[in-house]
Write a protein that holds these residues in place. Sequence first.
Motif, PDB file in Angstrom:
ATOM      1  N   UNK A 246      45.310  42.501  34.356  1.00  0.00           N
ATOM      2  CA  UNK A 246      46.676  42.307  34.798  1.00  0.00           C
ATOM      3  C   UNK A 246      46.779  40.996  35.563  1.00  0.00           C
ATOM      4  N   UNK A 247      47.982  40.486  35.726  1.00  0.00           N
ATOM      5  CA  UNK A 247      48.182  39.201  36.406  1.00  0.00           C
ATOM      6  C   UNK A 247      47.999  39.296  37.923  1.00  0.00           C
ATOM      7  N   UNK A 248      48.024  40.504  38.486  1.00  0.00           N
ATOM      8  CA  UNK A 248      48.006  40.671  39.935  1.00  0.00           C
ATOM      9  C   UNK A 248      46.917  39.909  40.670  1.00  0.00           C
ATOM     10  N   UNK A 249      45.629  40.079  40.305  1.00  0.00           N
ATOM     11  CA  UNK A 249      44.575  39.353  41.025  1.00  0.00           C
ATOM     12  C   UNK A 249      44.695  37.836  40.887  1.00  0.00           C
ATOM     13  N   UNK A 250      45.140  37.370  39.721  1.00  0.00           N
ATOM     14  CA  UNK A 250      45.331  35.927  39.524  1.00  0.00           C
ATOM     15  C   UNK A 250      46.424  35.431  40.452  1.00  0.00           C
ATOM     16  N   UNK A 251      47.543  36.151  40.493  1.00  0.00           N
ATOM     17  CA  UNK A 251      48.656  35.752  41.359  1.00  0.00           C
ATOM     18  C   UNK A 251      48.239  35.753  42.822  1.00  0.00           C
ATOM     19  N   UNK A 252      47.485  36.759  43.229  1.00  0.00           N
ATOM     20  CA  UNK A 252      47.043  36.871  44.622  1.00  0.00           C
ATOM     21  C   UNK A 252      46.169  35.686  45.023  1.00  0.00           C
ATOM     22  N   UNK A 253      45.169  35.388  44.213  1.00  0.00           N
ATOM     23  CA  UNK A 253      44.252  34.293  44.546  1.00  0.00           C
ATOM     24  C   UNK A 253      44.916  32.930  44.395  1.00  0.00           C
ATOM     25  N   UNK A 254      45.723  32.761  43.350  1.00  0.00           N
ATOM     26  CA  UNK A 254      46.360  31.461  43.108  1.00  0.00           C
ATOM     27  C   UNK A 254      47.353  31.117  44.205  1.00  0.00           C
ATOM     28  N   UNK A 255      48.040  32.117  44.748  1.00  0.00           N
ATOM     29  CA  UNK A 255      49.040  31.861  45.789  1.00  0.00           C
ATOM     30  C   UNK A 255      48.427  31.162  46.997  1.00  0.00           C
ATOM     31  N   UNK A 256      47.159  31.464  47.262  1.00  0.00           N
ATOM     32  CA  UNK A 256      46.480  30.859  48.411  1.00  0.00           C
ATOM     33  C   UNK A 256      45.565  29.715  47.994  1.00  0.00           C
ATOM     34  N   UNK A 257      45.669  29.275  46.743  1.00  0.00           N
ATOM     35  CA  UNK A 257      44.796  28.195  46.279  1.00  0.00           C
ATOM     36  C   UNK A 257      43.341  28.609  46.204  1.00  0.00           C
ATOM     37  N   UNK A 258      43.082  29.892  45.925  1.00  0.00           N
ATOM     38  CA  UNK A 258      41.717  30.440  45.926  1.00  0.00           C
ATOM     39  C   UNK A 258      41.283  30.934  44.543  1.00  0.00           C
ATOM     40  N   UNK A 259      41.924  30.460  43.504  1.00  0.00           N
ATOM     41  CA  UNK A 259      41.638  30.982  42.168  1.00  0.00           C
ATOM     42  C   UNK A 259      40.194  30.745  41.741  1.00  0.00           C
ATOM     43  N   UNK A 260      39.580  29.696  42.283  1.00  0.00           N
ATOM     44  CA  UNK A 260      38.186  29.428  41.908  1.00  0.00           C
ATOM     45  C   UNK A 260      37.249  30.546  42.338  1.00  0.00           C
ATOM     46  N   UNK A 261      37.667  31.389  43.281  1.00  0.00           N
ATOM     47  CA  UNK A 261      36.825  32.499  43.727  1.00  0.00           C
ATOM     48  C   UNK A 261      36.606  33.523  42.621  1.00  0.00           C
ATOM     49  N   UNK A 262      37.509  33.544  41.644  1.00  0.00           N
ATOM     50  CA  UNK A 262      37.332  34.448  40.513  1.00  0.00           C
ATOM     51  C   UNK A 262      36.053  34.126  39.753  1.00  0.00           C
ATOM     52  N   UNK A 263      35.670  32.856  39.757  1.00  0.00           N
ATOM     53  CA  UNK A 263      34.477  32.411  39.039  1.00  0.00           C
ATOM     54  C   UNK A 263      33.336  32.056  39.984  1.00  0.00           C
ATOM     55  N   UNK A 264      33.460  32.455  41.242  1.00  0.00           N
ATOM     56  CA  UNK A 264      32.465  32.061  42.243  1.00  0.00           C
ATOM     57  C   UNK A 264      31.052  32.561  41.933  1.00  0.00           C
ATOM     58  N   UNK A 265      30.869  33.835  41.539  1.00  0.00           N
ATOM     59  CA  UNK A 265      29.508  34.224  41.158  1.00  0.00           C
ATOM     60  C   UNK A 265      29.136  33.477  39.870  1.00  0.00           C
ATOM     61  N   UNK A 266      28.065  32.723  39.904  1.00  0.00           N
ATOM     62  CA  UNK A 266      27.734  31.826  38.793  1.00  0.00           C
ATOM     63  C   UNK A 266      27.338  32.542  37.507  1.00  0.00           C
ATOM     64  N   UNK A 267      27.022  33.827  37.598  1.00  0.00           N
ATOM     65  CA  UNK A 267      26.565  34.562  36.410  1.00  0.00           C
ATOM     66  C   UNK A 267      27.680  35.363  35.755  1.00  0.00           C
ATOM     67  N   UNK A 268      28.942  35.007  36.022  1.00  0.00           N
ATOM     68  CA  UNK A 268      30.053  35.785  35.501  1.00  0.00           C
ATOM     69  C   UNK A 268      30.863  35.035  34.454  1.00  0.00           C
ATOM     70  N   UNK A 269      31.423  35.807  33.541  1.00  0.00           N
ATOM     71  CA  UNK A 269      32.415  35.338  32.583  1.00  0.00           C
ATOM     72  C   UNK A 269      33.641  36.227  32.761  1.00  0.00           C
ATOM     73  N   UNK A 270      34.825  35.631  32.666  1.00  0.00           N
ATOM     74  CA  UNK A 270      36.064  36.378  32.878  1.00  0.00           C
ATOM     75  C   UNK A 270      36.678  36.742  31.532  1.00  0.00           C
ATOM     76  N   UNK A 271      37.151  37.978  31.429  1.00  0.00           N
ATOM     77  CA  UNK A 271      37.840  38.468  30.234  1.00  0.00           C
ATOM     78  C   UNK A 271      39.291  38.722  30.616  1.00  0.00           C
ATOM     79  N   UNK A 272      40.213  38.068  29.900  1.00  0.00           N
ATOM     80  CA  UNK A 272      41.637  38.260  30.145  1.00  0.00           C
ATOM     81  C   UNK A 272      42.358  38.493  28.824  1.00  0.00           C
ATOM     82  N   UNK A 273      43.525  39.085  28.905  1.00  0.00           N
ATOM     83  CA  UNK A 273      44.343  39.360  27.729  1.00  0.00           C
ATOM     84  C   UNK A 273      45.255  38.158  27.493  1.00  0.00           C
TER      85      UNK A 273
END
Length: 196
Positions: free
Chosen positions: A11-38
């Motif tokens: 869902x868009x919720x976590x993206x909206x939450x992090x992006x609002x504070x300029x923190x979207x890069x935290x979604x990819x902060x753990x280096x061993x992760x890949x993100x799956x989105x619709x």
Amino acid sequence: MSNRIKIVVPDAGPINTLAAAGKLELLLAPSNTDVVMIESVVNEILVRAPELQAFFEQHAARIKRVATSVCVDDRDKAARGLPIGKGRGDLAIADFIMNFIDEAVGNAPALVIFEDKKLGRLRTLEQYSANTHFITTAAYLRKLEAEGIITSFDETWSEIVSKSHSSDPRLHREPNPQEIDAPAGSGSSVFRMRER
């Protein structure tokens, strides 16, 4: 943390939450992760916030966009100049949960990040993978603090709340969010379990 882990953001919720504070890069902060989105959810996000296109392009190698049947239908309608209609993102989410989650996640551990109010709907993912770990955006940030990726959960969440202030109570961020952390049924855990 060495093996690849899928972070599912249905869902868009976590993206909206992090992006609002300029923190979207935290979604990819753990280096061993890949993100799956619709795909339809990404498209809805970009309609409201086209400035995020650069983020998606910069991290395209680590962000997999899943095109559900609803997404493909939307593409076809758009190509023919037809209106897509309302609520397509929610339909694409349901389509993803029912038909695409297994293929998108595979046998890898999966972390599903959601907003507090989405818990009831998204927990249905548990029936598809015993490796799925459910966590709210706030609990995800708490895990990043425990891993030393961010220095302070409290400061980060305070910044999110202050940057997300709205007179509309439906949009205003909760200063004291629920930190729901529901490890996978298999017992696997993407992050270390928090000591209580």
